[in-house]
Write a protein that holds these residues in place. Sequence first.
Motif, PDB file in Angstrom:
ATOM      1  N   TYR A 119      29.452  10.431 -14.671  1.00 31.42           N
ATOM      2  CA  TYR A 119      29.082   9.172 -13.818  1.00 31.42           C
ATOM      3  C   TYR A 119      29.879   8.907 -12.891  1.00 31.42           C
ATOM      4  CZ  TYR A 119      26.219   7.765 -17.883  1.00 31.42           C
ATOM      5  OH  TYR A 119      25.355   7.695 -19.015  1.00 31.42           O
ATOM      6  N   GLU A 143      38.155   9.162 -16.268  1.00 31.44           N
ATOM      7  CA  GLU A 143      38.246   8.542 -17.563  1.00 31.44           C
ATOM      8  C   GLU A 143      37.170   9.565 -17.998  1.00 31.44           C
ATOM      9  OE1 GLU A 143      36.142   4.622 -19.420  1.00 31.44           O
ATOM     10  OE2 GLU A 143      36.560   4.314 -17.234  1.00 31.44           O
ATOM     11  N   TYR A 144      37.493   9.483 -19.551  1.00 29.85           N
ATOM     12  CA  TYR A 144      36.678  10.225 -20.637  1.00 29.85           C
ATOM     13  C   TYR A 144      36.393   9.539 -21.671  1.00 29.85           C
ATOM     14  CZ  TYR A 144      36.484  13.653 -24.297  1.00 29.85           C
ATOM     15  OH  TYR A 144      36.126  14.451 -25.558  1.00 29.85           O
ATOM     16  N   GLN A 145      35.050   9.704 -22.038  1.00 28.38           N
ATOM     17  CA  GLN A 145      34.642   9.070 -23.321  1.00 28.38           C
ATOM     18  C   GLN A 145      34.156   9.929 -24.030  1.00 28.38           C
ATOM     19  OE1 GLN A 145      31.823   6.041 -22.069  1.00 28.38           O
ATOM     20  NE2 GLN A 145      33.470   4.843 -21.429  1.00 28.38           N
ATOM     21  N   PRO A 146      34.752  10.284 -25.413  1.00 25.94           N
ATOM     22  CA  PRO A 146      34.255  11.237 -26.306  1.00 25.94           C
ATOM     23  C   PRO A 146      33.089  11.032 -26.719  1.00 25.94           C
ATOM     24  CG  PRO A 146      36.492  10.395 -26.948  1.00 25.94           C
ATOM     25  CD  PRO A 146      35.947   9.681 -25.759  1.00 25.94           C
ATOM     26  N   ARG A 192      31.360  13.796 -25.108  1.00 25.06           N
ATOM     27  CA  ARG A 192      31.039  14.500 -23.736  1.00 25.06           C
ATOM     28  C   ARG A 192      30.571  13.800 -22.317  1.00 25.06           C
ATOM     29  NH1 ARG A 192      32.170  19.602 -25.052  1.00 25.06           N
ATOM     30  NH2 ARG A 192      30.947  20.172 -23.304  1.00 25.06           N
ATOM     31  N   THR A 193      31.190  12.592 -22.300  1.00 22.27           N
ATOM     32  CA  THR A 193      30.960  12.077 -21.146  1.00 22.27           C
ATOM     33  C   THR A 193      32.252  11.804 -20.411  1.00 22.27           C
ATOM     34  OG1 THR A 193      29.126  10.700 -22.243  1.00 22.27           O
ATOM     35  CG2 THR A 193      30.111   9.641 -20.216  1.00 22.27           C
ATOM     36  N   VAL A 194      32.112  12.227 -18.948  1.00 26.61           N
ATOM     37  CA  VAL A 194      33.278  11.915 -18.122  1.00 26.61           C
ATOM     38  C   VAL A 194      32.865  10.861 -16.755  1.00 26.61           C
ATOM     39  CG1 VAL A 194      34.388  13.949 -18.640  1.00 26.61           C
ATOM     40  CG2 VAL A 194      32.622  13.880 -16.860  1.00 26.61           C
ATOM     41  N   TYR A 195      33.874  10.097 -16.467  1.00 33.93           N
ATOM     42  CA  TYR A 195      33.569   9.499 -15.097  1.00 33.93           C
ATOM     43  C   TYR A 195      34.577  10.387 -14.159  1.00 33.93           C
ATOM     44  CZ  TYR A 195      31.479   5.732 -17.453  1.00 33.93           C
ATOM     45  OH  TYR A 195      30.660   4.907 -18.234  1.00 33.93           O
TER      46      TYR A 195
END
Length: 68
Positions: A36, A54-57, A59-62
Motif C-alpha cells: 500500500y 511500515e511493516y504488518q506481518p 506479508r503486508t508493507v507500506y
Amino acid sequence: MVGLTGRVTGRVGAGLVGEVMLHVPQRQGSEAFLAYLAVPGEPLAPGTPVVVVEYQPPRTVYVAPAYG
C-alpha cells in the motif's frame, strides 16, 4: 522489514492493493509482499524503486518511492 528496498511488480495506488518484490538479506533472496502507499499521492507503476516505511506481518508493507 522497515528500510528494505525493492521494486513495484503490481501497481500500488490509492484504493489498490499492489505488490512489491523486496530483497530480504536474512533470507538471501527476494520475496513478494502486498503493498500500500505509505503517503497518499500518485500511483506507483511497475518497476518503480520503493522503500518500506511500515511493516504488518506476515506479508503486508507500506511503501514510498525510493530516490537516489
